[in-house]
Design a protein around this motif. Structure first.
Motif, mmCIF file in Angstrom:
data_model
loop_
_atom_site.group_PDB
_atom_site.id
_atom_site.type_symbol
_atom_site.label_atom_id
_atom_site.label_comp_id
_atom_site.label_asym_id
_atom_site.label_seq_id
_atom_site.Cartn_x
_atom_site.Cartn_y
_atom_site.Cartn_z
ATOM 1 N N ALA A 1 35.138 1.118 -73.812
ATOM 2 C CA ALA A 1 36.203 2.086 -74.103
ATOM 3 C C ALA A 1 35.945 2.745 -75.461
ATOM 4 C CB ALA A 1 37.569 1.390 -74.084
ATOM 5 N N ARG A 2 35.489 1.980 -76.409
ATOM 6 C CA ARG A 2 35.158 2.535 -77.728
ATOM 7 C C ARG A 2 34.044 3.575 -77.608
ATOM 8 N NH1 ARG A 2 39.242 0.450 -80.138
ATOM 9 N NH2 ARG A 2 39.299 -1.729 -80.742
ATOM 10 N N GLU A 3 33.052 3.303 -76.736
ATOM 11 C CA GLU A 3 31.977 4.276 -76.502
ATOM 12 C C GLU A 3 32.538 5.580 -75.937
ATOM 13 O OE1 GLU A 3 28.815 2.674 -74.098
ATOM 14 O OE2 GLU A 3 28.726 0.839 -75.314
ATOM 15 N N PHE A 4 33.636 5.501 -75.194
ATOM 16 C CA PHE A 4 34.280 6.696 -74.636
ATOM 17 C C PHE A 4 35.172 7.389 -75.663
ATOM 18 C CE2 PHE A 4 34.183 4.337 -70.328
ATOM 19 C CZ PHE A 4 32.893 4.767 -70.079
ATOM 20 N N ARG B 1 39.676 3.441 -68.221
ATOM 21 C CA ARG B 1 40.152 4.826 -68.253
ATOM 22 C C ARG B 1 39.687 5.471 -69.549
ATOM 23 N NH1 ARG B 1 44.805 1.864 -66.070
ATOM 24 N NH2 ARG B 1 45.067 2.486 -63.881
ATOM 25 N N HIS B 2 39.169 6.680 -69.428
ATOM 26 C CA HIS B 2 38.647 7.391 -70.585
ATOM 27 C C HIS B 2 39.771 7.913 -71.476
ATOM 28 C CE1 HIS B 2 34.572 8.299 -68.422
ATOM 29 N NE2 HIS B 2 35.084 7.136 -68.064
ATOM 30 N N ARG B 3 40.931 8.120 -70.894
ATOM 31 C CA ARG B 3 42.113 8.576 -71.620
ATOM 32 C C ARG B 3 43.329 8.136 -70.814
ATOM 33 N NH1 ARG B 3 44.789 12.582 -69.270
ATOM 34 N NH2 ARG B 3 43.782 13.718 -67.600
ATOM 35 N N LEU B 4 44.502 8.302 -71.384
ATOM 36 C CA LEU B 4 45.738 7.938 -70.691
ATOM 37 C C LEU B 4 46.599 9.178 -70.507
ATOM 38 C CD1 LEU B 4 46.682 4.695 -72.671
ATOM 39 C CD2 LEU B 4 45.329 4.892 -70.567
ATOM 40 N N ASN B 5 47.358 9.215 -69.417
ATOM 41 C CA ASN B 5 48.441 10.185 -69.311
ATOM 42 C C ASN B 5 49.725 9.429 -69.668
ATOM 43 O OD1 ASN B 5 49.300 8.787 -66.976
ATOM 44 N ND2 ASN B 5 48.196 10.175 -65.603
ATOM 45 N N ALA B 6 50.847 10.116 -69.706
ATOM 46 C CA ALA B 6 52.090 9.478 -70.144
ATOM 47 C C ALA B 6 52.466 8.293 -69.255
ATOM 48 C CB ALA B 6 53.221 10.501 -70.188
ATOM 49 N N LYS B 7 52.302 8.451 -67.948
ATOM 50 C CA LYS B 7 52.681 7.380 -67.019
ATOM 51 C C LYS B 7 51.806 6.140 -67.219
ATOM 52 C CE LYS B 7 53.242 6.292 -62.147
ATOM 53 N NZ LYS B 7 53.077 6.729 -60.771
ATOM 54 N N ILE B 8 50.497 6.339 -67.349
ATOM 55 C CA ILE B 8 49.585 5.209 -67.498
ATOM 56 C C ILE B 8 49.711 4.582 -68.887
ATOM 57 C CG2 ILE B 8 47.152 4.502 -67.456
ATOM 58 C CD1 ILE B 8 46.693 6.775 -65.405
ATOM 59 N N ILE C 1 37.223 -13.197 -70.379
ATOM 60 C CA ILE C 1 37.148 -12.831 -71.795
ATOM 61 C C ILE C 1 35.882 -12.026 -72.055
ATOM 62 C CG2 ILE C 1 36.857 -13.746 -74.142
ATOM 63 C CD1 ILE C 1 38.741 -16.064 -73.265
ATOM 64 N N GLU C 2 34.764 -12.473 -71.500
ATOM 65 C CA GLU C 2 33.509 -11.737 -71.676
ATOM 66 C C GLU C 2 33.622 -10.319 -71.117
ATOM 67 O OE1 GLU C 2 28.818 -11.860 -70.367
ATOM 68 O OE2 GLU C 2 29.932 -13.751 -70.433
ATOM 69 N N LEU C 3 34.173 -10.198 -69.897
ATOM 70 C CA LEU C 3 34.302 -8.885 -69.278
ATOM 71 C C LEU C 3 35.295 -8.011 -70.037
ATOM 72 C CD1 LEU C 3 33.509 -6.918 -67.084
ATOM 73 C CD2 LEU C 3 35.142 -8.061 -65.549
ATOM 74 N N MET C 4 36.376 -8.589 -70.517
ATOM 75 C CA MET C 4 37.351 -7.811 -71.288
ATOM 76 C C MET C 4 36.722 -7.300 -72.581
ATOM 77 S SD MET C 4 40.311 -6.431 -71.644
ATOM 78 C CE MET C 4 41.412 -7.196 -70.451
ATOM 79 N N GLN C 5 35.992 -8.150 -73.292
ATOM 80 C CA GLN C 5 35.373 -7.708 -74.546
ATOM 81 C C GLN C 5 34.359 -6.597 -74.289
ATOM 82 O OE1 GLN C 5 36.434 -8.806 -77.764
ATOM 83 N NE2 GLN C 5 35.438 -6.829 -78.012
ATOM 84 N N ARG C 6 33.574 -6.747 -73.240
ATOM 85 C CA ARG C 6 32.613 -5.690 -72.903
ATOM 86 C C ARG C 6 33.343 -4.397 -72.522
ATOM 87 N NH1 ARG C 6 27.434 -7.957 -69.591
ATOM 88 N NH2 ARG C 6 26.991 -9.798 -70.833
ATOM 89 N N SER C 7 34.482 -4.530 -71.848
ATOM 90 C CA SER C 7 35.270 -3.360 -71.449
ATOM 91 C C SER C 7 35.849 -2.658 -72.676
ATOM 92 C CB SER C 7 36.391 -3.774 -70.494
ATOM 93 O OG SER C 7 35.859 -4.359 -69.326
ATOM 94 N N ILE C 8 36.336 -3.421 -73.629
ATOM 95 C CA ILE C 8 36.854 -2.846 -74.876
ATOM 96 C C ILE C 8 35.730 -2.103 -75.597
ATOM 97 C CG2 ILE C 8 37.728 -3.424 -77.185
ATOM 98 C CD1 ILE C 8 39.262 -5.772 -75.760
ATOM 99 N N ASN C 9 34.558 -2.709 -75.662
ATOM 100 C CA ASN C 9 33.423 -2.053 -76.305
ATOM 101 C C ASN C 9 33.069 -0.749 -75.595
ATOM 102 O OD1 ASN C 9 33.334 -4.228 -78.070
ATOM 103 N ND2 ASN C 9 31.621 -5.225 -77.038
#
Length: 166
Positions: A119-122, A80-87, A109-117
């Protein structure tokens, strides 16, 4: 070597096999629940979420990516590029899943780390990642990627652990 890619039409059979392999298991992330009987429509719906077009109420713009090995989908992430209050309360920035036959190999773990990276790009500074408290593999995966337990909440009868990655 695994690649993280946007969903593509040439992986339709692998996607169907992935959904079949999941069986009655709860599907993560949520786009895996989209109707896939019309695969081009599924891809368009995922693309619309990425572009922020026709987002249903309560949802936010998000990008779905597939972790692939050759022509085989290994896992799926939704960021998610941003969160609303519910999420922000229950949901977080990242939802992901690893195809059952690929589990236990560290790919979460590999997929989570790539996902975190990603999210940072967003532009996400503090990444919120939530999981069911009784899901030990998810908790270990989040913690291995730098997640610090922020709080535990109860939603209905479910206990949810809420982590932050700064």
């Amino acid at each position: 070597m695994y690649q993280l890619i946007l969903p593509t039409a040439d992986l339709q059979q692998s996607y169907i096999d992935y959904i079949t392999e999941l069986g009655d298991e709860e599907r993560y992330p949520f786009p895996l629940d989209f109707d896939h009987s019309d695969f081009p429509a599924l891809l368009q719906r995922i693309e619309n979420f990425r572009l922020g077009i026709d987002i249903p109420e309560g949802f936010v713009q998000s990008t779905t990516l597939w972790l692939v090995s050759g022509n085989d989908i290994v896992g799926c992430t939704n960021i998610r590029h941003r969160l609303n209050a519910k999420i922000e309360h229950c949901g977080g920035h990242i939802g992901l899943g690893i195809r059952p036959r690929y589990r236990g190999q560290g790919l979460g773990i590999e997929l989570m780390q790539r996902s975190i990276n990603k999210a940072r790009e967003f532009g996400v500074q503090t990444v919120h990642i939530h999981c069911h408290t009784d899901n030990e593999p998810s908790r270990r995966m989040i913690e291995a990627c730098g997640g610090l337990l922020h709080s535990t909440i109860t939603v209905g009868e479910e206990h949810v652990s809420r982590y932050l990655v700064r």
